[in-house]
Design an enzyme around this catalytic site. Structure first.
Site, PDB file in Angstrom:
ATOM      1  N   HIS A   1      -4.984  -0.414  -4.962  1.00 25.01           N
ATOM      2  CA  HIS A   1      -5.027  -0.739  -6.423  1.00 25.01           C
ATOM      3  C   HIS A   1      -4.812   0.439  -7.186  1.00 25.01           C
ATOM      4  O   HIS A   1      -4.457   0.552  -8.257  1.00 25.01           O
ATOM      5  CB  HIS A   1      -6.032  -1.497  -6.824  1.00 25.01           C
ATOM      6  CG  HIS A   1      -5.615  -3.019  -6.307  1.00 25.01           C
ATOM      7  ND1 HIS A   1      -6.259  -4.015  -7.060  1.00 25.01           N
ATOM      8  CD2 HIS A   1      -5.083  -3.373  -5.228  1.00 25.01           C
ATOM      9  CE1 HIS A   1      -5.983  -5.104  -6.453  1.00 25.01           C
ATOM     10  NE2 HIS A   1      -5.368  -4.967  -5.210  1.00 25.01           N
TER      11      HIS A   1
ATOM     12  N   HIS B   1      -3.744  -6.700   4.971  1.00 21.74           N
ATOM     13  CA  HIS B   1      -4.245  -7.810   5.067  1.00 21.74           C
ATOM     14  C   HIS B   1      -4.923  -7.879   6.377  1.00 21.74           C
ATOM     15  O   HIS B   1      -5.545  -9.127   6.282  1.00 21.74           O
ATOM     16  CB  HIS B   1      -3.462  -9.031   4.398  1.00 21.74           C
ATOM     17  CG  HIS B   1      -3.144  -8.877   2.905  1.00 21.74           C
ATOM     18  ND1 HIS B   1      -2.467 -10.174   2.155  1.00 21.74           N
ATOM     19  CD2 HIS B   1      -3.465  -8.073   2.053  1.00 21.74           C
ATOM     20  CE1 HIS B   1      -2.516  -9.585   0.940  1.00 21.74           C
ATOM     21  NE2 HIS B   1      -3.095  -8.672   0.677  1.00 21.74           N
TER      22      HIS B   1
END
Length: 732
Positions: free
Chosen positions: A98, A261
């Site tokens: 992020h 993920h």
């Protein structure tokens, strides 16, 4: 309270009666030109001092020792924020992702190169919920290494170490990211006035430029689907658009999603209404932490973050093929998390495919997928790529390693800026490689000789200046791309850009190439001059000649050492993003835009790292040098063209001229003599803003004064030299 004393836009009245309180100028006049963004990150806000050089401090760092400390931190679970599965890896991967993932190709802004996740608005974006905890966990390491390790580098390195500590082999790491000390005011994050607003689309889902994320406060896409609609195919379209705007192709996108993920989990076990305010809105006693949850303990298995709940794989703290294995092994059923978010659960899941509870390994719980995850299977393009990675684990690992490296280094510019022992040797096309200097550089005497040859070639001053400007001014301080090094102005796509006037450009380049070839052919040793150097030198020679015509004997600084890149070293699609939509310095706009030309001038100046005085003196000088697009007369306020005078400012400030618009859009103007009514000049908004805006007029008055000619020439040469060398990281 009278209506006159209220803000005409917000209706607010003056607030706290303290310095800095009350109504700001922008409250009263919200359309003010954002000049402040040209003066960000000055030494006045930087506690490190003007003499501090991070590059030199980083060289003292024991990178191996830092990584050892980070590996130890991964499993050093803290009671105040315990680690899921006893390992902070997933949290730090998300933090690094992020940090870097705000980058967008259109203007090069965003990304992890400045440590901006520490400041508003990013530190309080909904998508960054609880990453404040990740940074607090890193504080002891930052505290230990101090000025040798920036926050920006530490956050990315922590992501790398998280991956490595869970069994993944990364592609490498380059340090060198320099921290900022205040929020970035130049980045347009969107016009929405509430979190997760999505007023950034038009038509059938045309995303506003330069944005990449789909909603205010998200890094990429809504994991529940477009606007919360759980449609994996529609999500695939959003993902493709968003990741492409962040410099990722389809294969890189699948690798990043599937690789990232593989680790960690989502948190949405309780009522989202019990989550407290974000860090910027939290009470002072929280000391910069936000999102304090009133659900249970608010941590561990009672953590609330995104509202989604669960891990993607049965083993969330080890690198394996679990993500793609689960994606293809099961059919998926739409459900809702305990917090009410749309997600998907596997049908008839086998016992061995359950995940451990994050804080109680004796319990087994189902995994989940988001709508965005299912796009990796159901999208007609992503699906086959995912299947190929599933069937070829080595390809997948290599693709993820490379995509992660690109994600975390894309905004750093050329590889020459990377620091440390883990910089990969391989040159990558997205790094915009230029050849190393492999020849002896020209001397001062030869520089003077080449200047004379250029001026004797018959190439006019405006064309020499324009070509050098066009080459150098592609630079973006945001992601350190562009600039004159490489001479890519002679290559696709730059040689075809309208703003570069291709026919004129080819004529100039042809003459400069002849001068280069003749000079290089005369050398008996290994000495050569590159076309990249000659393009800049031609501009410098022209500026000197224009100054001489104005009565000033000046030498424009010139440092050889640029080399010429090849077309094979140039990613045409990637470089297309550098094409100027508008260049106020050349009085050019590709078409009419929703923002004003003067706002686009400020935007471009900020990308060129110019201050308001530098921008002002450059515009004034370039106008009288005659480099306007297609030789437009707009703003050429002089009777002595191609002469470096301060005439632009003198005539702009002359009260004997009255200006009136000559277009319905109020974007072109005619100046007439107030007494005779005779036309004197024509101008664009970019020209007249230097007389209209109070702050720019104040600067223009300096250069328009009777005693300012020498200062004007000096300041113009200094600003010109700055732009010509913005990409010369070897000189800094």
């Amino acid at each position: 309270m009278s209506e006159q004393s209220k803000c005409p836009v917000t209706g607010r009245t003056a607030g706290h009666p303290v310095a800095g309180g009350g109504m700001s100028n922008r409250d009263w006049w919200p359309n003010q030109l954002p000049l402040d963004m040209l003066h960000q990150h000055s030494s006045l806000v930087n506690p490190m001092g003007e003499a501090f050089r991070y590059k030199e401090e980083f060289k003292k760092l024991d990178l191996g020792a830092v990584k050892k400390d980070l590996y130890a931190l991964m499993t050093d679970s803290q009671e105040w924020w315990p680690a899921d599965y006893g390992h902070y890896g997933g949290l730090f991967i998300r933090m690094a992702w992020h940090s870097a993932g705000t980058y967008r190709t259109s203007d090069g802004r965003g990304g992890g190169g400045t440590g901006n996740q520490r400041f508003a608005p990013l530190n309080s974006w909904p998508d960054n919920a609880n990453l404040d905890k990740a940074r607090r966990l890193l504080w002891p390491i930052k505290q230990k290494y101090g000025k040798m390790l920036s926050w920006a580098d530490l956050m990315i390195l922590a992501g790398n170490c998280a991956l490595e500590s869970m069994g993944f082999r990364t592609f490498g790491f380059g340090g060198g990211r320099v921290d900022i000390w205040e929020p970035e005011e130049d980045i347009y994050w969107g016009k929405e006035v509430e979190w997760l607003g999505s007023n950034r689309y038009s038509g059938e889902r045309d995303l506003e430029n330069p944005l990449a994320a789909v909603q205010m406060g998200l890094i990429y896409v809504n994991p529940e689907g477009p606007d919360g609609n759980p449609d994996p195919v529609a999500a695939g379209r959003d993902i493709r658009e968003t990741f492409a705007r962040m410099a990722m192709n389809d294969e890189e996108t699948v690798a990043l999603v599937a690789g990232g993920h593989t680790f960690g989990k989502c948190h949405g076990v309780g009522d989202p209404n019990l989550i407290g305010p974000e860090p910027e809105a939290a009470p002072i006693e929280e000391q910069g932490l936000g999102w304090k949850s009133g659900y249970g303990s608010g941590k561990g298995d009672e953590t609330m973050t995104s509202g989604l709940e669960g891990a993607w794989t049965p083993d969330p703290i080890h690198w394996d093929m679990g993500y793609l294995g689960m994606l293809f092994k099961y059919e998926w059923e739409l459900t809702k998390s305990p917090a009410g978010a749309w997600q998907w659960k596997p049908k008839d899941v086998a016992e061995e495919d359950l995940a451990p509870a994050a804080h109680d390994p004796s319990k087994r719980v189902p995994t989940m997928m988001t709508t965005a995850d299912l796009a990796m299977r159901m999208d007609p393009i992503y699906g086959p790529i995912s299947r190929r990675y599933y069937e070829h684990p080595d390809q997948f690992a290599d693709a993820f390693a490379r995509a992660w490296f690109k994600l975390t280094h894309r905004d750093m510019g050329p590889k020459s800026r990377y620091l440390g022992a883990e910089v990969p040797a391989e040159d990558l096309i997205w790094q915009d490689p230029v050849p190393a200097v492999d020849h002896e550089l020209i001397t001062e005497g030869e520089i003077a000789e080449l200047k004379m040859r250029i001026l004797a070639s018959g190439l006019p001053i405006p064309e020499l200046v324009s070509t050098a400007w066009a080459s150098a001014s592609t630079f973006r301080g945001s992601d350190k791309r562009g600039g004159a090094n490489g001479a890519r102005i002679r290559l696709a796509p730059q040689k075809e850009w309208e703003v570069n006037q291709p026919e004129q450009l080819q004529r100039v380049l042809h003459e400069l190439e002849k001068i280069r070839d003749t000079f290089n052919g005369e050398q008996s040793g290994g000495k050569r001059v590159s076309l990249a150097d000659l393009i800049v030198l031609g501009g410098c020679a022209a500026v000197e000649e224009a100054a001489r015509r104005a009565g000033h004997d000046v030498t424009v600084p010139f440092a050889p050492g640029r080399t010429d890149a090849s077309q094979a070293e140039t990613d045409v699609e990637s470089f297309a993003a550098l094409e100027p939509l508008a260049d106020g310095f050349r009085n050019y706009a590709k078409r009419k835009y929703s923002v004003t030309p003067e706002e686009m001038l400020i935007d471009r100046s900020q990308l060129l790292t110019l201050t308001a005085p530098e921008m002002t003196v450059l515009v004034g000088g370039l106008r009288v040098l005659g480099i306007n697009f297609r030789q437009s007369p707009h703003g050429v306020f002089t009777r002595h063209p191609e002469t470096l005078t301060n005439d632009f400012f003198v005539n702009l400030l002359d009260m004997g001229t009255e200006w009136k618009p000559v277009s319905h859009e109020h974007d072109t103007f005619e100046g007439r003599d107030r007494k005779t009514g005779e036309p004197s000049w024509s101008a664009t908004r970019v020209d007249l803003i230097f007389g209209s805006n109070a702050r720019l007029r104040a600067i223009a008055e300096v250069y328009g004064s009777d005693d300012a000619q020498e200062k004007f020439v000096h300041d113009f040469v200094a600003a010109w030299d700055k732009v010509m060398n913005l990409d010369r990281f070897d000189l800094s």
